[in-house]
Scaffold this active site. Structure first.
Site, short mmCIF file in Angstrom:
data_model
loop_
_atom_site.label_atom_id
_atom_site.label_comp_id
_atom_site.label_asym_id
_atom_site.label_seq_id
_atom_site.Cartn_x
_atom_site.Cartn_y
_atom_site.Cartn_z
N CYS A 1 -3.91 5.25 -6.13
CA CYS A 1 -2.88 4.61 -5.69
C CYS A 1 -1.83 4.50 -5.62
O CYS A 1 -1.72 4.09 -7.30
CB CYS A 1 -3.88 3.70 -6.21
N GLY A 2 -0.70 4.12 -5.24
CA GLY A 2 0.67 3.86 -5.23
C GLY A 2 0.81 2.04 -5.71
O GLY A 2 1.59 2.85 -6.74
N THR A 3 0.15 1.79 -5.52
CA THR A 3 0.18 0.60 -6.64
C THR A 3 -0.25 0.27 -7.10
O THR A 3 0.80 -0.63 -8.32
CB THR A 3 0.25 -1.39 -5.09
N HIS B 1 -7.96 -5.88 -7.00
CA HIS B 1 -8.28 -4.37 -7.25
C HIS B 1 -8.07 -4.04 -8.19
O HIS B 1 -8.10 -4.48 -9.46
CB HIS B 1 -6.91 -3.43 -7.03
N HIS C 1 0.10 4.42 -0.51
CA HIS C 1 0.08 5.99 -0.10
C HIS C 1 -0.48 5.63 1.34
O HIS C 1 -0.34 6.51 1.93
CB HIS C 1 -1.88 6.17 -0.21
N ASP D 1 -10.63 4.12 -4.01
CA ASP D 1 -9.47 5.52 -3.13
C ASP D 1 -9.09 6.68 -3.77
O ASP D 1 -9.60 6.75 -4.54
CB ASP D 1 -8.22 4.25 -4.48
N CYS E 1 0.69 -0.70 -0.30
CA CYS E 1 0.08 -0.29 0.04
C CYS E 1 0.88 1.86 -0.57
O CYS E 1 1.57 1.72 1.07
CB CYS E 1 -1.34 -0.10 1.07
#
Ligand code: PYC
Length: 323
Positions: A245-247, A214, A95, A241, A93
């Site tokens: 969403c960083g991932t 996701h 963020h 989100d 995760c």
């Protein structure tokens, strides 16, 4: 087993580009394990009451992501972290990693500069600058399958890429008639949830059967001067989100690089549904795929002590019936 006496759990809340992170900093037992993966399994097995008490209503809400600070199992990391949400534990995760970074800074446990965090999916590095900016060097990310077709009830044939960015993502363009903007949240959620459910029904998974939990839907940016693309990301538990969403940005960067559309070091500005932006770039990984670097901003919003009284109704949170 849930506790039988009142628990005092100290948390620090932040938001990263609009998406909340609640870091548990004190008041809970350290999960047992020689690696962060083992610690996460112990957390999943023994501390699920804590997960739901911390992030679910009445203390939290569906978008809240929790992060348990743990002792690292490696000497080169400042902390270990287990991420979780309203329905279970998460893999990575980003963020949340940015939220953890500003929390550690706020607590005086680290100074500005570069540090490493140990997560169940690998070691990530964080570079903390003034003003809440955090750059995360993520784990290896890659596209596992290109343009997979899935039959989605109510939407017909939808095609998209399957990619790993620390979570498994299905990345697809928004269908005709649904704009990727804040006024279309309900339609976007319905579409992404239908895709999410159709994936296992069609036997589509990540590598080694990894659940694609996701779904990332893309549209044009609101302002091309500010961003290259805008996304909507639906997380497990059916909350969207609030950040880009960083991932999910990492998975997107891996796909762009695989398509020859993103050179090493070239910046990509990914806007989320609130038009907050993460800026990312890649370096090729020797085993294929890329190492993404993602920059965003996170801000402390609250320090609190959660009181968990086992005798109170909903002491351990109102569990979501979803997954
Ligand atoms: O930023 O990677 C992320 C993330 C995953 C789930 C919510 N945010």
């Amino acid at each position: 087993m849930p506790p039988e006496t009142i628990q005092h759990v100290r948390v620090i809340d932040s938001h990263t580009a609009g998406e909340p992170t609640r870091v548990v900093v004190d008041g809970v037992p350290e999960p047992a394990g020689a690696t962060m993966t083992e610690k996460r399994e112990a957390f999943r097995r023994d501390l699920d009451w804590l997960r739901s008490a911390v992030v679910c209503e009445p203390r939290g809400h569906e978008a809240m992501v929790g992060a348990l600070l743990c002792k690292p199992t490696r000497g080169d990391c400042v902390a270990g972290v287990i991420f979780f949400n309203n329905v279970g534990v998460l893999n990575g995760c980003l963020h949340g990693t940015m939220g953890v970074a500003v929390t550690l800074l706020h607590m005086g446990l680290v100074g500005p500069g570069r540090h490493q965090l140990e997560t169940p999916v690998g070691v990530v590095s964080i570079s903390i600058a003034e003003g809440g900016a955090v750059t995360v060097r993520n784990i290896r990310s890659y596209r596992a399958r290109k343009q997979v077709a899935v039959e989605v009830p109510g939407h017909g044939r939808v095609t998209g890429d399957v990619a790993w960015g620390g979570n498994w993502f299905f990345l697809t363009d928004a269908p005709a008639g649904i704009a990727v903007d804040f006024s279309s949240l309900e339609a976007l959620t319905d579409f992404a949830w239908a895709v999410r459910q159709a994936l296992p029904a069609n036997g589509i998974t990540g590598d080694e059967g990894g659940e694609i939990d996701h779904v990332e839907v893309f549209g044009p940016p609101g302002d091309p001067a500010q961003a290259d693309s805008r996304n909507f990301v639906l997380c497990p538990g059916k909350a969207y989100d609030r950040s880009p969403c960083g991932t999910g940005t990492s998975a997107k960067l891996a796909c762009l690089h695989a398509d020859g559309r993103l050179a090493p070091g070239q910046p990509w500005r990914q806007a989320g549904i609130l038009d907050t932006v993460f800026t990312g770039s890649v370096e090729p990984h020797p085993d294929g795929g890329v190492i993404p670097t993602v920059t965003g901003t996170a801000f402390i919003t609250m320090e609190a002590v959660l009181l968990i009284d086992p005798a109170a109704p909903f002491a351990f949170g109102i569990s979501s019936p979803l997954s």
